[in-house]
Motif scaffolding. Structure first.
Motif, PDB file in Angstrom:
ATOM      1  N   LEU A   1       0.849  -1.192   0.000  1.00  0.00           N
ATOM      2  CA  LEU A   1       0.000   0.000   0.000  1.00  0.00           C
ATOM      3  C   LEU A   1       0.883   1.239   0.000  1.00  0.00           C
ATOM      4  O   LEU A   1       1.904   1.277   0.688  1.00  0.00           O
ATOM      5  N   ALA A   2       0.497   2.243  -0.804  1.00  0.00           N
ATOM      6  CA  ALA A   2       1.189   3.532  -0.753  1.00  0.00           C
ATOM      7  C   ALA A   2       0.125   4.593  -0.600  1.00  0.00           C
ATOM      8  O   ALA A   2      -0.784   4.690  -1.432  1.00  0.00           O
ATOM      9  N   TYR A   3       0.162   5.343   0.498  1.00  0.00           N
ATOM     10  CA  TYR A   3      -0.893   6.339   0.729  1.00  0.00           C
ATOM     11  C   TYR A   3      -0.344   7.530   1.489  1.00  0.00           C
ATOM     12  O   TYR A   3       0.796   7.535   1.938  1.00  0.00           O
ATOM     13  N   GLY A   4      -1.147   8.523   1.646  1.00  0.00           N
ATOM     14  CA  GLY A   4      -0.702   9.741   2.320  1.00  0.00           C
ATOM     15  C   GLY A   4      -1.364  10.968   1.726  1.00  0.00           C
ATOM     16  O   GLY A   4      -1.175  12.079   2.204  1.00  0.00           O
TER      17      GLY A   4
ATOM     18  N   SER B   1      -4.950  15.409  -6.257  1.00  0.00           N
ATOM     19  CA  SER B   1      -4.911  14.963  -4.865  1.00  0.00           C
ATOM     20  C   SER B   1      -4.275  16.050  -4.012  1.00  0.00           C
ATOM     21  O   SER B   1      -3.561  16.906  -4.512  1.00  0.00           O
ATOM     22  N   ALA B   2      -4.591  16.002  -2.711  1.00  0.00           N
ATOM     23  CA  ALA B   2      -4.005  16.957  -1.771  1.00  0.00           C
ATOM     24  C   ALA B   2      -3.183  16.189  -0.760  1.00  0.00           C
ATOM     25  O   ALA B   2      -3.500  15.040  -0.428  1.00  0.00           O
ATOM     26  N   HIS B   3      -2.155  16.816  -0.267  1.00  0.00           N
ATOM     27  CA  HIS B   3      -1.269  16.137   0.672  1.00  0.00           C
ATOM     28  C   HIS B   3      -1.932  15.979   2.037  1.00  0.00           C
ATOM     29  O   HIS B   3      -2.656  16.868   2.482  1.00  0.00           O
ATOM     30  N   GLY B   4      -1.686  14.854   2.680  1.00  0.00           N
ATOM     31  CA  GLY B   4      -2.257  14.620   4.010  1.00  0.00           C
ATOM     32  C   GLY B   4      -3.647  14.035   3.884  1.00  0.00           C
ATOM     33  O   GLY B   4      -4.024  13.517   2.837  1.00  0.00           O
ATOM     34  N   PHE B   5      -4.407  14.163   4.980  1.00  0.00           N
ATOM     35  CA  PHE B   5      -5.706  13.494   4.989  1.00  0.00           C
ATOM     36  C   PHE B   5      -6.891  14.425   5.110  1.00  0.00           C
ATOM     37  O   PHE B   5      -8.018  14.056   4.879  1.00  0.00           O
ATOM     38  N   ASP B   6      -6.661  15.646   5.550  1.00  0.00           N
ATOM     39  CA  ASP B   6      -7.802  16.532   5.561  1.00  0.00           C
ATOM     40  C   ASP B   6      -7.434  17.938   5.097  1.00  0.00           C
ATOM     41  O   ASP B   6      -8.283  18.779   4.916  1.00  0.00           O
ATOM     42  N   ASP B   7      -6.159  18.141   4.853  1.00  0.00           N
ATOM     43  CA  ASP B   7      -5.717  19.461   4.435  1.00  0.00           C
ATOM     44  C   ASP B   7      -5.888  19.592   2.929  1.00  0.00           C
ATOM     45  O   ASP B   7      -5.356  18.802   2.161  1.00  0.00           O
TER      46      ASP B   7
ATOM     47  N   HIS C   1       4.247  12.362  -6.459  1.00  0.00           N
ATOM     48  CA  HIS C   1       5.341  12.895  -5.650  1.00  0.00           C
ATOM     49  C   HIS C   1       6.652  12.731  -6.397  1.00  0.00           C
ATOM     50  O   HIS C   1       7.431  11.831  -6.098  1.00  0.00           O
ATOM     51  N   PRO C   2       6.950  13.592  -7.427  1.00  0.00           N
ATOM     52  CA  PRO C   2       8.155  13.399  -8.245  1.00  0.00           C
ATOM     53  C   PRO C   2       9.413  13.725  -7.435  1.00  0.00           C
ATOM     54  O   PRO C   2       9.372  14.552  -6.531  1.00  0.00           O
ATOM     55  N   PRO C   3      10.495  13.016  -7.735  1.00  0.00           N
ATOM     56  CA  PRO C   3      11.749  13.296  -7.028  1.00  0.00           C
ATOM     57  C   PRO C   3      12.285  14.664  -7.444  1.00  0.00           C
ATOM     58  O   PRO C   3      11.864  15.207  -8.468  1.00  0.00           O
ATOM     59  N   GLU C   4      13.139  15.175  -6.617  1.00  0.00           N
ATOM     60  CA  GLU C   4      13.773  16.433  -7.020  1.00  0.00           C
ATOM     61  C   GLU C   4      14.607  16.167  -8.259  1.00  0.00           C
ATOM     62  O   GLU C   4      15.056  15.053  -8.502  1.00  0.00           O
ATOM     63  N   GLU C   5      14.804  17.190  -9.035  1.00  0.00           N
ATOM     64  CA  GLU C   5      15.455  17.005 -10.336  1.00  0.00           C
ATOM     65  C   GLU C   5      16.801  16.310 -10.198  1.00  0.00           C
ATOM     66  O   GLU C   5      17.604  16.646  -9.344  1.00  0.00           O
ATOM     67  N   GLY C   6      17.007  15.314 -11.056  1.00  0.00           N
ATOM     68  CA  GLY C   6      18.277  14.603 -11.065  1.00  0.00           C
ATOM     69  C   GLY C   6      18.314  13.412 -10.127  1.00  0.00           C
ATOM     70  O   GLY C   6      19.067  12.481 -10.328  1.00  0.00           O
ATOM     71  N   ALA C   7      17.441  13.433  -9.106  1.00  0.00           N
ATOM     72  CA  ALA C   7      17.491  12.346  -8.133  1.00  0.00           C
ATOM     73  C   ALA C   7      16.761  11.132  -8.675  1.00  0.00           C
ATOM     74  O   ALA C   7      15.933  11.229  -9.599  1.00  0.00           O
TER      75      ALA C   7
END
Lengths: 192, 391
Positions: B101-104, B159-165, B203-209
């Motif tokens: 599972l991947a969530y958040g 989508s929004a980050h977190g669960f209610d924000d 949730h993309p990685p920072e550039e180059g990472a």
């Protein structure tokens, strides 16, 4: 307490006179099957009361006996009309609505049909008590001091009502009282 | 005119005592029903969600928190774990089934969970409309989500980050609704489900990472109990933890249990008080009615009739108390389910009447009959001659 032999036939009136302490009410309760005698027999509507007991005696009393009490008590939560329907319900017979209407009219309280019995005047309550005792045309109507609280005019009215309505339904009428005024209205009198 | 009519009118006449008895019964019954129904529903729900999951793998932290977030989706996750490391651990002959599972993130308070179709199969949920997600950024909605979030098939959303924000919205990629699930009575009902990669893409990685390949938790079913011994150790060595849902949930319900017992005792005491109230109210009304009871007997009512009349009065009070208490409990459940829905997006089937109501009804009737037993005996023992002589 001892009582003499008493006989009252169908359609007849009987006045039992006695001063207080002579056991008038006890006698009435014995005759009506509300109490059991320690000695002697009571026979009512051709039936020996001692042969009946429990709910059979209650039913028998409900069908064959009507009682007018000194102070009339009614089921307070019910209306005048509903109180009149109770004897038939409790004795397991069919209520005679025509007769109930007729009695209420004759006793002049038909306009109070839906009233609470507590809101009736004492005189009206007395008449309702008579109606209730006679609604089911019992073999015998007992009246316990029906006139002791009344003045002469009302006494006369009540006695006439009792005699008329009892004669009408061919019931024997037995009045137990200490009220000497009643003497003149009855031929059969027993003095205790 | 019959006995029920007389009993009813008597109760109306002595209305203050009747009202007190009915109110007490109402609150007692409502309390008991509310407690038992909530407990039963939560237990059912807890058990349904936990079924077939022996172990949960996740980031270190509170094991209870891990269970609540991974199995029930009602708490914040303990953190993320590396997907390759987790995959290595679960590629183990002792593990029969592993659901990553991947969530958040959320949409309108509904959690977005990345997983595989195995997650949906695990709860035996079927597609009711549209189809299963096949590509990344496609989602299927749980039944309650579909009903309450306003989303339909074909809709797209961020989508929004977190669960209610809803402040921190991921606007780089959008999701598309492709299907809706049937109601399964499980955690799926209030979720939005997509592929794991979809969550990673938001949730993309920072550039180059290197892209971060992470799970939030993995639900596991073991093949045999040995996994219980070896897996926790291996997880710990790799900077992860395993938690046992059954043990954590037991601990939780035990804590609930104390509060439940207190509330149950309160509701029980109210019912006992109502018993007392019926008893006192009938007894005092008998005093007022002793002449009329005697007169009923002269009119042909046997002792049994008077006994039945008073018992009937107790019975009527208890039945009215039960009906009102039942309605009050429905109202309470409605409030409670609204709270659950707004706080946790949980929808519950509280309103299906069952055997429980019949048991509580039977108990209430017994209370009514018991409370009126002594007054009924007293009424039936009325001595006509004595009572009428005392006027």
């Amino acid at each position: 307490m001892h009582f003499p032999d008493i006989v009252c036939s169908k359609g007849e009136d009987l006045l039992i006179l006695g001063q207080s302490g002579t056991g008038k009410t006890t006698l009435l309760h014995l005759l009506a099957g509300l109490r059991k005698p320690t000695k002697g027999n009571i026979s009512l509507a051709g039936r020996e009361l001692s042969t009946l007991s429990g709910s059979r005696l209650d039913k028998f009393r409900g069908i064959h006996v009507g009682i007018v009490f000194q102070t009339p008590h009614f089921v307070k939560s019910l209306t005048v009309w509903e109180n009149l329907m109770l004897p038939a319900y409790f004795s397991g017979t069919k209520p005679d609505k025509g007769r109930a209407n007729e009695l209420l009219t004759r006793l002049g309280i038909d306009h109070k049909k839906n009233a609470n019995p507590g809101s009736l005047s004492i005189g009206e309550q007395q008449r309702l008590g008579i109606a209730r005792a006679l609604i089911h045309k019992p073999a015998v109507v007992f009246a316990d001091e029906p006139t002791s609280a009344l003045d002469d005019t009302n006494t006369l009215a009540v006695i006439q009502l009792l005699k008329e309505t009892a004669a009408d339904s061919k019931s024997a009428l037995v009045i137990v009282t200490h009220d000497n005024r009643l003497k003149t209205h009855f031929q059969n009198i027993i003095i205790l | 005119m019959n006995l029920i009519g007389i009993a009813r009118k008597n109760l109306i006449r002595s209305w203050s005592g009747s009202l007190l008895s009915i109110l007490l019964l109402m609150f007692g019954v409502a309390g008991i029903l509310l407690l038992l129904k909530v407990e039963r529903q939560l237990n059912e729900r807890f058990e349904r969600n936990i079924k077939g999951i022996n172990l949960v793998l996740g980031a270190p932290g509170s094991p209870l928190q891990l269970i609540l977030s991974a199995v029930y989706q009602i708490d914040a996750p303990t953190g993320n774990i590396s997907a390759p490391k987790a995959n290595f651990l679960i590629k183990n002959p002792l593990i029969e089934k592993a659901i990553p599972l991947a969530y958040g993130d959320n949409y309108g308070g509904y959690r977005i969970v990345g997983s595989t179709p195995a997650y949906i199969d695990h709860y035996e949920a079927k597609i009711s409309q549209g189809r299963m997600f096949e590509n990344n950024m496609e989602v299927v909605l749980g039944a309650s989500t579909a009903k309450n979030s306003g989303l339909k098939i074909g809709d797209t959303f961020y989508s929004a980050h977190g669960f209610d924000d809803t402040q921190d919205v991921h606007k780089n990629v959008s999701f598309t609704v492709v299907g809706i699930l049937e109601n399964s009575g499980s955690v799926l009902d209030q979720l939005i489900i997509c592929t794991i990669e979809s969550v990673w893409m938001v949730h993309p990685p920072e550039e180059g990472a290197e892209p971060k390949r992470e799970y939030t938790a993995v639900l596991l079913k073991q093949r045999n109990p040995t996994a219980m011994v070896t897996l926790p150790e291996m997880a710990k060595l790799n900077g992860m933890q395993t938690a046992l849902p059954s043990i954590e949930m037991n601990r939780l319900t035990q804590n609930f249990g104390i509060g439940k017992t207190v509330l149950q005792n309160v509701a029980g005491s109210i019912i006992l008080l109502s018993l007392l109230s019926i008893f006192v109210s009938l007894l005092s009304s008998l005093k007022d009615r002793k002449y009329e009871l005697a007169i009923m007997r002269t009119m042909g009512a046997g002792r049994g009739k008077l006994f039945a009349l008073i018992q009937l009065e107790g019975l009527i009070l208890s039945i009215i108390g039960f009906v009102l208490g039942y309605l009050l409990s429905l109202f309470g459940l409605w409030l409670f389910s609204r709270l659950l829905e707004s706080e946790f997006k949980y929808t519950m089937a509280f309103f299906n009447p069952g055997l429980l109501e019949i048991w509580v009804l039977a108990a209430t009737v017994i209370v009514g009959l018991t409370a009126s037993l002594l007054p009924a005996i007293k009424a039936s023992a009325t001595d006509i001659s004595q009572t009428l002589n005392n006027e």
